[in-house]
Design a protein around this motif. Structure first.
Motif, mmCIF file in Angstrom:
data_model
loop_
_atom_site.group_PDB
_atom_site.id
_atom_site.type_symbol
_atom_site.label_atom_id
_atom_site.label_comp_id
_atom_site.label_asym_id
_atom_site.label_seq_id
_atom_site.Cartn_x
_atom_site.Cartn_y
_atom_site.Cartn_z
ATOM 1 N N ALA A 1 0.840 -1.208 0.000
ATOM 2 C CA ALA A 1 0.000 0.000 0.000
ATOM 3 C C ALA A 1 0.873 1.256 0.000
ATOM 4 O O ALA A 1 0.571 2.240 -0.697
ATOM 5 N N THR A 2 1.954 1.208 0.759
ATOM 6 C CA THR A 2 2.883 2.348 0.783
ATOM 7 C C THR A 2 3.543 2.497 -0.582
ATOM 8 O O THR A 2 3.600 3.603 -1.154
ATOM 9 N N ALA A 3 4.034 1.382 -1.117
ATOM 10 C CA ALA A 3 4.714 1.415 -2.423
ATOM 11 C C ALA A 3 3.802 1.970 -3.510
ATOM 12 O O ALA A 3 4.246 2.712 -4.394
ATOM 13 N N ASP A 4 2.532 1.635 -3.423
ATOM 14 C CA ASP A 4 1.575 2.074 -4.452
ATOM 15 C C ASP A 4 1.308 3.579 -4.409
ATOM 16 O O ASP A 4 0.779 4.144 -5.361
ATOM 17 N N GLN A 5 1.632 4.209 -3.282
ATOM 18 C CA GLN A 5 1.389 5.656 -3.177
ATOM 19 C C GLN A 5 2.559 6.493 -3.683
ATOM 20 O O GLN A 5 2.408 7.690 -3.921
ATOM 21 N N VAL A 6 3.732 5.871 -3.790
ATOM 22 C CA VAL A 6 4.935 6.644 -4.120
ATOM 23 C C VAL A 6 5.029 6.865 -5.628
ATOM 24 O O VAL A 6 4.887 5.932 -6.409
ATOM 25 N N ARG A 7 5.298 8.107 -6.013
ATOM 26 C CA ARG A 7 5.455 8.385 -7.439
ATOM 27 C C ARG A 7 6.900 8.118 -7.873
ATOM 28 O O ARG A 7 7.845 8.524 -7.195
ATOM 29 N N VAL A 8 7.024 7.424 -8.986
ATOM 30 C CA VAL A 8 8.339 7.072 -9.521
ATOM 31 C C VAL A 8 8.459 7.708 -10.913
ATOM 32 O O VAL A 8 7.634 7.445 -11.786
ATOM 33 N N LEU A 9 9.463 8.554 -11.069
ATOM 34 C CA LEU A 9 9.662 9.260 -12.336
ATOM 35 C C LEU A 9 10.768 8.598 -13.146
ATOM 36 O O LEU A 9 11.643 7.940 -12.588
ATOM 37 N N TYR A 10 10.742 8.844 -14.449
ATOM 38 C CA TYR A 10 11.870 8.467 -15.295
ATOM 39 C C TYR A 10 12.543 9.752 -15.755
ATOM 40 O O TYR A 10 11.867 10.748 -16.047
ATOM 41 N N GLY A 11 13.851 9.745 -15.877
ATOM 42 C CA GLY A 11 14.574 10.904 -16.406
ATOM 43 C C GLY A 11 15.713 10.471 -17.302
ATOM 44 O O GLY A 11 16.364 9.450 -17.055
ATOM 45 N N GLY A 12 15.952 11.226 -18.358
ATOM 46 C CA GLY A 12 17.034 10.923 -19.291
ATOM 47 C C GLY A 12 16.566 11.145 -20.709
ATOM 48 O O GLY A 12 15.894 10.297 -21.283
ATOM 49 N N SER A 13 16.881 12.348 -21.244
ATOM 50 C CA SER A 13 16.525 12.697 -22.631
ATOM 51 C C SER A 13 15.032 12.572 -22.925
ATOM 52 O O SER A 13 14.639 12.171 -24.030
ATOM 53 N N VAL A 14 14.200 12.931 -21.946
ATOM 54 C CA VAL A 14 12.745 12.951 -22.189
ATOM 55 C C VAL A 14 12.412 14.168 -23.051
ATOM 56 O O VAL A 14 12.918 15.274 -22.812
ATOM 57 N N LYS A 15 11.580 13.941 -24.049
ATOM 58 C CA LYS A 15 11.159 15.010 -24.972
ATOM 59 C C LYS A 15 9.660 14.855 -25.229
ATOM 60 O O LYS A 15 9.075 13.808 -24.892
ATOM 61 N N ALA A 16 9.079 15.851 -25.888
ATOM 62 C CA ALA A 16 7.653 15.768 -26.222
ATOM 63 C C ALA A 16 7.381 14.547 -27.096
ATOM 64 O O ALA A 16 6.327 13.918 -27.011
ATOM 65 N N SER A 17 8.359 14.183 -27.921
ATOM 66 C CA SER A 17 8.152 13.084 -28.876
ATOM 67 C C SER A 17 8.228 11.687 -28.239
ATOM 68 O O SER A 17 7.754 10.731 -28.822
ATOM 69 N N ASN A 18 8.838 11.572 -27.059
ATOM 70 C CA ASN A 18 8.943 10.216 -26.475
ATOM 71 C C ASN A 18 8.219 10.064 -25.144
ATOM 72 O O ASN A 18 8.133 8.966 -24.601
ATOM 73 N N VAL A 19 7.698 11.172 -24.603
ATOM 74 C CA VAL A 19 7.142 11.105 -23.244
ATOM 75 C C VAL A 19 5.898 10.204 -23.145
ATOM 76 O O VAL A 19 5.737 9.469 -22.161
ATOM 77 N N ALA A 20 5.045 10.241 -24.154
ATOM 78 C CA ALA A 20 3.785 9.480 -24.048
ATOM 79 C C ALA A 20 4.045 7.985 -23.958
ATOM 80 O O ALA A 20 3.407 7.282 -23.154
ATOM 81 N N ALA A 21 5.006 7.486 -24.742
ATOM 82 C CA ALA A 21 5.300 6.044 -24.720
ATOM 83 C C ALA A 21 5.865 5.634 -23.363
ATOM 84 O O ALA A 21 5.551 4.553 -22.837
ATOM 85 N N ILE A 22 6.682 6.506 -22.783
ATOM 86 C CA ILE A 22 7.267 6.203 -21.465
ATOM 87 C C ILE A 22 6.177 6.247 -20.390
ATOM 88 O O ILE A 22 6.083 5.376 -19.529
ATOM 89 N N MET A 23 5.311 7.268 -20.492
ATOM 90 C CA MET A 23 4.243 7.431 -19.499
ATOM 91 C C MET A 23 3.172 6.343 -19.593
ATOM 92 O O MET A 23 2.371 6.178 -18.679
#
Ligand code: G3H
Length: 263
Positions: free
Chosen positions: A209-231
């Motif tokens: 339950a705790t793990a499910d509340q934590v937001r985990v981001l990705y970073g590294g050359s994120v752009k408008a053109s690739n963000v949707a596939a990562i998200m």
């Protein structure tokens, strides 16, 4: 049990770019490019250099902008004879909601180790600021296929001594060092592999339950053109964006990713 919904977070790490005049201009352009609904659906945050924070605070408060902000680092100490350092209390007074801790550039160029990163996470929480704790592997570690264990170990060390309640107030950012500023983006599957492993480790250290509340981001050359596939990946809750966050329209498009996503 109802599925947990985590509000997506797009955080723009400006690194050592933009003076306070330029910061104000970028902020105004960004705010003008996003609607109230877009800024409600996705949390949009900028992380300027320290010298810009007062200007950003004034603009956000004065114009009631729905944009959050924070700093790129803080001291592990509360106050005292630490020349050049900035405390969590000082950042809190400037209205910062977030602070990056343990970015790979700090780990590499300023020799920050896991113990110091852990002290900074603790200091941020003590000042009521959400730390964005960065983990990530270099190319050598990835080539040896040790990246998952490496990131999980950095996570465990960075969170040492924190209660489950405190951990729900932390954001984790997975940034493979080989993908930062290089134009080489990890594939969405690479991002999911480690972001998922981060959540698994959180569940082991605390509970699901705790793990499910934590937001985990990705970073590294994120752009408008690739963000949707990562998200589109289930354990990726946002992005820590470097270079692309210096362009207001590009970052606004990144924040508008739900309009381009196909799950
Ligand atoms: O904090 C942000 C990351 O280091 C990513 O930077 P980048 O988007 O320029 O690759």
């Amino acid at each position: 049990m109802a599925a947990v919904t985590r509000r997506p977070l797009m955080a723009g790490n400006w690194k050592m770019n933009l003076n306070h005049f330029e910061a104000n201009l970028l902020l105004q352009k960004l705010a003008a490019s996003l609607t109230e609904k877009q800024l409600t659906d996705v949390e949009c945050v900028v992380l300027p250099p320290f010298t810009d924070l007062r200007t950003v605070q004034t603009a956000v408060d004065g114009d009631k902008l729905l944009i959050g902000y924070g700093a790129q680092d803080l001291s592990a100490h509360q106050s005292g004879a630490y020349t050049g350092e900035i405390s969590g209390a000082m950042l809190a007074k400037l209205g910062c909601s977030y602070v990056v801790v343990g970015h790979s550039e700090r780990r590499a160029y300023h020799h920050e180790d896991d113990a110091l990163v852990n002290a900074k996470v603790t200091a941020a929480l003590g000042s009521g600021i959400t730390p964005i704790l960065c983990v990530g592997e270099g190319l050598d570690v990835r080539d040896e296929q040790r990246h998952v264990a490496h990131c999980q170990d950095q996570l465990t060390a960075g969170l040492k001594g924190l209660s489950a309640e405190q951990v729900t107030k932390v954001v984790i950012a997975y940034e493979p060092v080989w993908a930062i500023g290089t134009g080489k983006t990890a594939t969405p599957e690479d991002a999911q592999e480690v972001c998922g492993a981060v959540r698994e480790r959180l569940a082991e250290l605390y509970d699901q339950a705790t793990a499910d509340q934590v937001r985990v981001l990705y970073g590294g050359s994120v752009k408008a053109s690739n963000v949707a596939a990562i998200m589109a990946k289930p354990d990726v809750d946002g992005a820590l964006v470097g270079g692309a966050s210096l362009d207001a329209e590009e970052f606004a498009q990144i924040c508008r990713f739900p309009e381009h996503i196909t799950r």
